[in-house]
Scaffold this motif. Structure first.
Motif, short mmCIF file in Angstrom:
data_model
loop_
_atom_site.label_atom_id
_atom_site.label_comp_id
_atom_site.label_asym_id
_atom_site.label_seq_id
_atom_site.Cartn_x
_atom_site.Cartn_y
_atom_site.Cartn_z
N GLU A 141 0.84 -1.03 -0.11
CA GLU A 141 0.07 0.14 0.02
C GLU A 141 0.89 1.28 0.12
O GLU A 141 0.51 2.19 -0.92
N LYS B 282 1.35 4.25 -2.71
CA LYS B 282 1.24 5.61 -2.68
C LYS B 282 2.40 6.28 -3.09
O LYS B 282 2.20 7.56 -3.81
N TYR C 78 2.09 14.88 -6.43
CA TYR C 78 1.89 15.21 -5.12
C TYR C 78 3.01 16.11 -4.61
O TYR C 78 3.05 16.95 -3.62
N SER D 284 -1.68 13.34 0.59
CA SER D 284 -2.15 12.11 0.45
C SER D 284 -3.29 11.67 1.80
O SER D 284 -4.39 11.27 1.41
N ARG D 285 -3.00 12.42 2.94
CA ARG D 285 -4.08 12.02 3.86
C ARG D 285 -5.18 12.80 3.73
O ARG D 285 -6.40 12.36 3.68
N ASN E 80 -7.31 11.25 0.77
CA ASN E 80 -8.09 10.17 1.10
C ASN E 80 -9.12 10.44 2.00
O ASN E 80 -10.15 9.64 1.87
N LYS E 81 -9.08 11.52 2.80
CA LYS E 81 -10.00 11.59 3.91
C LYS E 81 -11.31 12.74 3.22
O LYS E 81 -12.20 12.91 3.81
N ASN E 82 -10.71 13.19 2.27
CA ASN E 82 -11.63 14.29 1.80
C ASN E 82 -12.00 15.40 2.76
O ASN E 82 -13.24 15.72 2.64
N THR F 115 -7.60 14.19 -6.89
CA THR F 115 -6.62 13.54 -7.83
C THR F 115 -7.16 13.77 -9.29
O THR F 115 -6.70 13.12 -10.19
#
Length: 201
Positions: free
Chosen positions: A136, A140, A165, A180-181, A184-186, A197
């Protein structure tokens, strides 16, 4: 004279009666003497039998080497090239022996004359520090070099986009992990921006 020691005397004797073993090391005085004069010109005397019953292996070796050194110092045997028992200190291998040793190592090394890929080098480096990345995490990391990042206001109005990124992180003065965080968490970054993205406009 020659002074030696062994945990297994029968195995040691077989070694000295093997012509193949004797001819392997032409630097050994005792080997050359046995080959030149023959075994009948020599006699064997056990000068000390050491009781090693119930002793651990490391202590057995230390005790035997200590007693061998005692007799080397006492008798000063001319056939002993090495004056320190159990040590190769002061012994120099011939250039031919060194070359043969290197060739043997290289022949047994599946990577001889080859080089690792960049990916393998990275894995090896991570293993050394005990931080082998998960699939994973690797995914990333790969994404940081391939996926675009779009920045929108809290009202979903696009204000800027980046090739990856890293560029977005530099612009927002934060880490790639932070980018990235929040993607992913929007969640709103710094209470001002949404990170995506893909272009949602």
């Amino acid at each position: 004279m020659y002074v030696g020691s062994s945990v297994n005397l029968s195995r040691r004797l077989k070694y000295y009666f093997s012509k193949v073993n004797l001819t392997r090391n032409t630097k050994s005085k005792i080997h050359n003497a046995l080959l030149h004069y023959g075994h009948s010109a020599f006699s064997l005397t056990i000068i000390e039998n050491i009781n090693v019953t119930n002793l651990p292996k490391n202590q057995i070796k230390d005790l035997i080497i200590k007693r061998e050194q005692y007799y080397i110092d006492l008798i000063k045997p001319e056939y002993n090239i090495l004056k320190i028992a159990g040590s190769l200190l002061g012994f120099k291998q011939s250039p031919d022996t060194i070359l043969k040793f290197k060739n043997r190592i290289n022949a047994n090394n599946s990577m001889f004359s080859k080089s690792h890929s960049d990916e393998t080098k990275l894995k090896m480096s991570q293993m050394k520090i005990g931080k082998l990345r998960s699939e994973e995490t690797k995914l990333k990391i790969g994404l940081t070099n391939s996926r675009k990042v779009f920045i929108f206001t809290n009202e979903k109005i696009k204000i800027k986009d980046f090739n990856n990124y890293s560029e977005a992180a530099e612009y927002l003065n934060c880490s790639i992990r932070t980018i990235s965080r929040y993607i992913n968490k929007n969640k709103l970054y710094n209470k001002k921006f949404y990170l995506f993205t893909k272009n949602i406009a």
